[in-house]
Motif scaffolding. Structure first.
Motif, PDB file in Angstrom:
ATOM      1  N   VAL A 137       0.836  -1.210   0.000  1.00 16.00           N
ATOM      2  CA  VAL A 137       0.000   0.000   0.000  1.00 16.00           C
ATOM      3  C   VAL A 137       0.867   1.254   0.000  1.00 16.00           C
ATOM      4  CG1 VAL A 137      -1.650   1.329   1.360  1.00 16.00           C
ATOM      5  CG2 VAL A 137      -1.978  -1.129   1.072  1.00 16.00           C
ATOM      6  N   LEU A 138       1.905   1.265   0.827  1.00 17.13           N
ATOM      7  CA  LEU A 138       2.803   2.420   0.857  1.00 17.13           C
ATOM      8  C   LEU A 138       3.464   2.626  -0.498  1.00 17.13           C
ATOM      9  CD1 LEU A 138       4.555   1.979   4.336  1.00 17.13           C
ATOM     10  CD2 LEU A 138       2.710   3.540   3.751  1.00 17.13           C
ATOM     11  N   GLY A 139       3.935   1.525  -1.096  1.00 12.88           N
ATOM     12  CA  GLY A 139       4.606   1.638  -2.389  1.00 12.88           C
ATOM     13  C   GLY A 139       3.684   2.146  -3.481  1.00 12.88           C
ATOM     14  N   LEU A 140       2.443   1.677  -3.494  1.00  5.43           N
ATOM     15  CA  LEU A 140       1.500   2.108  -4.525  1.00  5.43           C
ATOM     16  C   LEU A 140       1.062   3.552  -4.340  1.00  5.43           C
ATOM     17  CD1 LEU A 140      -0.732  -1.090  -4.827  1.00  5.43           C
ATOM     18  CD2 LEU A 140       1.006  -0.291  -6.439  1.00  5.43           C
ATOM     19  N   SER A 141       1.162   4.083  -3.125  1.00  3.33           N
ATOM     20  CA  SER A 141       0.760   5.475  -2.886  1.00  3.33           C
ATOM     21  C   SER A 141       1.844   6.470  -3.302  1.00  3.33           C
ATOM     22  CB  SER A 141       0.419   5.677  -1.409  1.00  3.33           C
ATOM     23  OG  SER A 141       1.578   5.524  -0.594  1.00  3.33           O
ATOM     24  N   ILE A 142       3.087   6.019  -3.431  1.00  5.75           N
ATOM     25  CA  ILE A 142       4.194   6.941  -3.729  1.00  5.75           C
ATOM     26  C   ILE A 142       4.032   7.616  -5.094  1.00  5.75           C
ATOM     27  CG2 ILE A 142       6.674   7.071  -4.171  1.00  5.75           C
ATOM     28  CD1 ILE A 142       7.054   4.980  -1.970  1.00  5.75           C
ATOM     29  N   PRO A 143       3.765   6.874  -6.193  1.00  2.00           N
ATOM     30  CA  PRO A 143       3.625   7.564  -7.490  1.00  2.00           C
ATOM     31  C   PRO A 143       2.561   8.655  -7.486  1.00  2.00           C
ATOM     32  CG  PRO A 143       3.837   5.204  -7.820  1.00  2.00           C
ATOM     33  CD  PRO A 143       3.668   5.415  -6.349  1.00  2.00           C
ATOM     34  N   ALA A 144       1.429   8.399  -6.817  1.00  2.00           N
ATOM     35  CA  ALA A 144       0.365   9.405  -6.788  1.00  2.00           C
ATOM     36  C   ALA A 144       0.813  10.662  -6.050  1.00  2.00           C
ATOM     37  CB  ALA A 144      -0.881   8.825  -6.130  1.00  2.00           C
ATOM     38  N   LEU A 145       1.596  10.502  -4.981  1.00  3.79           N
ATOM     39  CA  LEU A 145       2.032  11.651  -4.188  1.00  3.79           C
ATOM     40  C   LEU A 145       3.171  12.417  -4.847  1.00  3.79           C
ATOM     41  CD1 LEU A 145       1.951  10.012  -0.633  1.00  3.79           C
ATOM     42  CD2 LEU A 145       0.389  11.770  -1.500  1.00  3.79           C
ATOM     43  N   ILE A 146       4.014  11.720  -5.583  1.00  7.64           N
ATOM     44  CA  ILE A 146       5.219  12.354  -6.128  1.00  7.64           C
ATOM     45  C   ILE A 146       5.010  12.897  -7.535  1.00  7.64           C
ATOM     46  CG2 ILE A 146       6.324  10.405  -7.330  1.00  7.64           C
ATOM     47  CD1 ILE A 146       8.922  11.191  -5.917  1.00  7.64           C
ATOM     48  N   MET A 147       3.867  12.574  -8.151  1.00  9.19           N
ATOM     49  CA  MET A 147       3.636  12.949  -9.544  1.00  9.19           C
ATOM     50  C   MET A 147       3.798  14.447  -9.764  1.00  9.19           C
ATOM     51  SD  MET A 147       2.794  10.755 -12.030  1.00  9.19           S
ATOM     52  CE  MET A 147       1.609   9.590 -11.358  1.00  9.19           C
ATOM     53  N   GLY A 148       3.161  15.267  -8.897  1.00 15.73           N
ATOM     54  CA  GLY A 148       3.218  16.717  -9.063  1.00 15.73           C
ATOM     55  C   GLY A 148       4.635  17.251  -8.958  1.00 15.73           C
ATOM     56  N   HIS A 149       5.420  16.726  -8.027  1.00 18.70           N
ATOM     57  CA  HIS A 149       6.793  17.188  -7.836  1.00 18.70           C
ATOM     58  C   HIS A 149       7.658  16.834  -9.044  1.00 18.70           C
ATOM     59  CE1 HIS A 149      10.375  18.392  -5.684  1.00 18.70           C
ATOM     60  NE2 HIS A 149      10.932  17.214  -5.928  1.00 18.70           N
ATOM     61  N   VAL A 150       7.516  15.615  -9.554  1.00 18.29           N
ATOM     62  CA  VAL A 150       8.320  15.185 -10.705  1.00 18.29           C
ATOM     63  C   VAL A 150       7.980  16.017 -11.935  1.00 18.29           C
ATOM     64  CG1 VAL A 150       8.772  13.280 -12.282  1.00 18.29           C
ATOM     65  CG2 VAL A 150       8.630  12.849  -9.837  1.00 18.29           C
ATOM     66  N   VAL A 151       6.679  16.207 -12.170  1.00 22.88           N
ATOM     67  CA  VAL A 151       6.273  16.990 -13.340  1.00 22.88           C
ATOM     68  C   VAL A 151       6.720  18.439 -13.197  1.00 22.88           C
ATOM     69  CG1 VAL A 151       4.284  17.898 -14.599  1.00 22.88           C
ATOM     70  CG2 VAL A 151       4.343  15.494 -13.926  1.00 22.88           C
ATOM     71  N   GLY A 152       6.545  19.002 -11.998  1.00 16.22           N
ATOM     72  CA  GLY A 152       6.885  20.407 -11.794  1.00 16.22           C
ATOM     73  C   GLY A 152       8.366  20.686 -11.945  1.00 16.22           C
ATOM     74  N   VAL A 153       9.212  19.775 -11.485  1.00 17.74           N
ATOM     75  CA  VAL A 153      10.661  20.010 -11.524  1.00 17.74           C
ATOM     76  C   VAL A 153      11.284  19.436 -12.794  1.00 17.74           C
ATOM     77  CG1 VAL A 153      12.850  19.565 -10.351  1.00 17.74           C
ATOM     78  CG2 VAL A 153      10.805  20.096  -9.019  1.00 17.74           C
ATOM     79  N   ARG A 154      11.116  18.122 -12.987  1.00 17.69           N
ATOM     80  CA  ARG A 154      11.816  17.478 -14.105  1.00 17.69           C
ATOM     81  C   ARG A 154      11.196  17.818 -15.454  1.00 17.69           C
ATOM     82  NH1 ARG A 154      15.715  16.946 -16.204  1.00 17.69           N
ATOM     83  NH2 ARG A 154      16.671  15.106 -17.109  1.00 17.69           N
ATOM     84  N   LEU A 155       9.867  17.716 -15.564  1.00 18.82           N
ATOM     85  CA  LEU A 155       9.220  18.017 -16.842  1.00 18.82           C
ATOM     86  C   LEU A 155       9.219  19.517 -17.111  1.00 18.82           C
ATOM     87  CD1 LEU A 155       8.079  16.129 -18.950  1.00 18.82           C
ATOM     88  CD2 LEU A 155       5.792  16.569 -18.071  1.00 18.82           C
ATOM     89  N   GLY A 156       9.138  20.314 -16.028  1.00 14.54           N
ATOM     90  CA  GLY A 156       9.239  21.762 -16.208  1.00 14.54           C
ATOM     91  C   GLY A 156      10.585  22.150 -16.799  1.00 14.54           C
ATOM     92  N   TYR A 157      11.641  21.472 -16.397  1.00 19.72           N
ATOM     93  CA  TYR A 157      12.971  21.739 -16.955  1.00 19.72           C
ATOM     94  C   TYR A 157      13.047  21.286 -18.408  1.00 19.72           C
ATOM     95  CZ  TYR A 157      17.958  21.093 -17.850  1.00 19.72           C
ATOM     96  OH  TYR A 157      19.202  21.117 -18.417  1.00 19.72           O
ATOM     97  N   THR A 158      12.464  20.116 -18.714  1.00 22.11           N
ATOM     98  CA  THR A 158      12.542  19.575 -20.068  1.00 22.11           C
ATOM     99  C   THR A 158      11.731  20.415 -21.060  1.00 22.11           C
ATOM    100  OG1 THR A 158      12.804  17.339 -19.163  1.00 22.11           O
ATOM    101  CG2 THR A 158      12.153  17.508 -21.465  1.00 22.11           C
ATOM    102  N   LEU A 159      10.520  20.823 -20.665  1.00 18.84           N
ATOM    103  CA  LEU A 159       9.634  21.537 -21.591  1.00 18.84           C
ATOM    104  C   LEU A 159       9.925  23.038 -21.650  1.00 18.84           C
ATOM    105  CD1 LEU A 159       6.193  19.828 -20.778  1.00 18.84           C
ATOM    106  CD2 LEU A 159       7.736  19.347 -22.692  1.00 18.84           C
ATOM    107  N   TYR A 160      10.194  23.645 -20.491  1.00 13.07           N
ATOM    108  CA  TYR A 160      10.295  25.110 -20.438  1.00 13.07           C
ATOM    109  C   TYR A 160      11.644  25.598 -19.902  1.00 13.07           C
ATOM    110  CZ  TYR A 160       5.234  24.459 -20.793  1.00 13.07           C
ATOM    111  OH  TYR A 160       3.980  24.074 -21.190  1.00 13.07           O
ATOM    112  N   ASP A 161      12.566  24.697 -19.663  1.00 12.84           N
ATOM    113  CA  ASP A 161      13.883  25.067 -19.144  1.00 12.84           C
ATOM    114  C   ASP A 161      13.793  25.776 -17.794  1.00 12.84           C
ATOM    115  OD1 ASP A 161      16.659  25.026 -19.301  1.00 12.84           O
ATOM    116  OD2 ASP A 161      16.753  27.047 -20.166  1.00 12.84           O
ATOM    117  N   HIS A 162      12.811  25.364 -16.961  1.00 18.68           N
ATOM    118  CA  HIS A 162      12.704  25.932 -15.620  1.00 18.68           C
ATOM    119  C   HIS A 162      13.905  25.507 -14.778  1.00 18.68           C
ATOM    120  CE1 HIS A 162       8.015  26.296 -15.892  1.00 18.68           C
ATOM    121  NE2 HIS A 162       8.645  27.141 -16.682  1.00 18.68           N
TER     122      HIS A 162
END
Length: 577
Positions: free
Chosen positions: A101-126
């Motif tokens: 249960v803990l492991g399955l909850s991690i992707p849902a909780l971390i999704m926003g952080h990964v997209v905001g930091v990593r994808l923000g850098y890839t798409l917009y060079d944040h």
């Protein structure tokens, strides 16, 4: 080439889904540790956090490392969803469903952080670093701080549970456990304190307009439109992830429905007990479902063979063994098609069988209270020593006098073994098995065994001098030493259980000890021990001997006087240094 191909094929056959999940999990846990230690630098300053994150990103964004990391992350998440679908019974341990249960909850909780930091850098060079993230958590959106705190704790607890399951059967775990526990408590504590201290500093500095001008630029945090786009991407990923979880749960429901429609089968145990279960359940899962005792040390993961059953009747109608089941059965030398692993066999028709290993627990899901004593495979050095002439010694003595002398002999031998880091293990009459390597590496274990043989000779000399007034002839002995992979664990029944080692290496050591009689020497050491200990090839005379139960002769070293072995070991250690 053929040998290499065969080795690769055996490695693939012996690799289970759980082992793949473990490797991926260890990679991810290394990333978590690196990130937590970086957070802990906040106890120094925000500048220290920024300096640390530079080295963190240089390593983890290095292309080969990055490919391995993201592959491990996707694989681990996928296997977690598969585990949700696959697992039918969660009663083996309460902590296992918690970890899932803990492991399955991690992707849902971390999704926003990964997209905001990593994808923000890839798409917009944040260029979002600690000042921007801490500003978001402590000033702009304080509610997200609690989400991130929960994520950090869940990720850490999930990783620690996985590391515990991996290491708990390792021989060093008992000694390492206090240090691992201290690290498990200190690392997240320092990490959260670092985030708090860094966040306080940023919150204070954010009141300064100049700080906002330099740290909240478009390049660093992006525009409102870009933020909305990233939020939509986060939402899409989150919905997709929950859709995959829902699909796994739906697949479980479909499987259960199909099993019910497919009919029930009867499983008849050798003790006369018969249960009816849906088709598709493994024999071990059927035992767990009906709370029937069934031996299974590994918990049904095909990592052991203790759940083996012998099928009664026509075994030709059974499903073919899976690749993993075939590997395990081959490993234990079972060629009988009527013998199967209960955790892997999923019969489609009525089945009668009996268990090859009678469980010692009172319920199917009970576990051994001392996990470190469950069977483990590892390299150990076995030293067999036997007293010569004990029969003649007893002929003209009172029984208690004979017992006294034998006990003094075994005491002298045990003292030498303990002094050199070994453990007296079994006493059989006037002989003893000692084990080396329970807490040492193979080279050290081999050197300890050789020194112990020398110490035995010295202690027996002292005993002969002490008993010279009562002995017509001095006590003589024979020693055999060999090393290799063995199985160690608790062996026996109920109140008569002992910890010991089983395997070819132990048997060979016993054979070598017996050969000292015919070769008229005090000790025989296998060439495996000589080489692993680092002794030069010309230090001891070599001889090839035939070992009962082995097809080819074995190279051994004959030791006429065991007292000189310590000097040989000391010399090799000086040369190595």
């Amino acid at each position: 080439m053929a040998t290499a191909a065969a080795s690769i094929s055996e490695l693939v056959r012996g690799t289970s889904v759980r082992q793949v999940r473990l490797v991926c999990g260890v990679i991810l846990f290394c990333y978590v540790i690196s990130h937590f230690l970086n957070h802990a630098l906040g106890n120094i300053s925000v500048e220290a956090m920024e300096a640390g994150v530079y080295y963190h990103t240089v390593f983890w964004q290095f292309l080969p490392v990055s490919i391995v990391f993201y592959t491990a992350a996707l694989t681990h998440m996928g296997l977690g969803i598969y585990a949700l679908y696959q697992r039918r019974q969660f009663r083996w341990r309460t902590i296992e469903p918690l970890q899932l249960v803990l492991g399955l909850s991690i992707p849902a909780l971390i999704m926003g952080h990964v997209v905001g930091v990593r994808l923000g850098y890839t798409l917009y060079d944040h260029q979002k670093l600690y000042p921007q993230e801490l500003y978001l958590f402590f000033v702009a959106a304080p509610g997200r701080l609690w989400q991130m705190t929960i994520l950090l704790l869940i990720a850490w607890v999930h990783g620690c549970i996985g590391i515990y399951f991996w290491l708990r059967l390792k021989p060093f775990f008992t000694r390492a456990a206090p240090y691992l526990l201290a690290a498990a408590v200190l690392v997240p504590t320092l990490s959260l304190l670092g985030i708090y201290q860094g966040g306080r500093s940023v919150a204070i500095e954010a009141d300064d307009g100049e700080w906002r001008t330099h740290n909240l630029t478009r390049r660093q945090v992006g525009t409102v439109a870009e933020g909305n786009t990233l939020d939509r991407i986060t939402g899409a990923f989150t919905v997709t992830y929950f859709g995959l979880l829902g699909l796994a749960l739906a697949a479980r429901g479909v499987r259960a429905w199909r099993e019910r429609r497919g009919g029930m089968i009867a499983l008849s145990y050798g003790n006369g007990k018969t249960v009816r279960v849906p088709k598709g359940l493994s024999v071990l899962e059927a035992s767990l479902r009906h709370n029937l005792p069934h031996a299974s040390v590994c918990g049904g993961r095909a990592r052991c063979s203790t759940c083996r059953i012998r099928v009664i009747g026509d075994h030709g109608v059974l499903p073919e063994p899976s690749q993993r089941e075939a590997f395990v059965l081959t490993r234990v030398g079972t060629n009988d098609p009527s013998i199967r692993l209960a955790c892997q066999l999923r019969p489609t028709s009525d089945l009668s069988f009996f268990q090859l290993f009678t469980p010692q627990t009172s319920s199917a899901n009970a576990q051994a209270s001392a996990p470190a004593r469950i069977g483990q495979e590892r390299y150990l050095v076995s030293l067999f020593v036997d007293m010569r002439g004990s029969t003649q010694l007893a002929e003209k003595r009172l029984p208690f006098d004979t017992v006294f002398i034998v006990n003094r002999f075994l005491g002298a031998v045990s003292q030498a073994v303990i002094e050199n880091g070994g453990q007296p293990n079994q006493f059989v009459g006037d002989g003893m098995l000692a084990l080396f390597g329970l807490t040492a590496d193979p080279q050290t274990a081999c050197r300890q065994a050789l020194k112990a043989a020398s110490g035995i000779a010295t202690h027996i000399d002292e005993l002969n001098e002490l008993l010279s007034h009562d002995l017509r002839q001095p006590i003589r002995f024979g020693i055999g030493i060999h090393g290799g992979e063995v199985i160690i664990g608790d062996i026996g029944y109920r109140d008569h259980i002992v910890f010991t080692a089983l395997g070819d290496a132990v048997n060979v050591a016993a054979r070598l000890q017996d050969m000292t009689k015919t070769l008229a020497c005090e000790a025989i050491v296998s060439d495996e021990i000589r080489g692993t200990a680092g002794l030069a090839d010309d230090t001891l005379p070599q001889q090839e001997v035939a070992i009962r139960g082995r097809d080819e002769p074995m190279a051994v070293r004959v030791v006429a006087d065991a007292r000189g072995l310590t000097a040989l070991v000391d010399r090799s250690e000086r040369v190595a240094a």
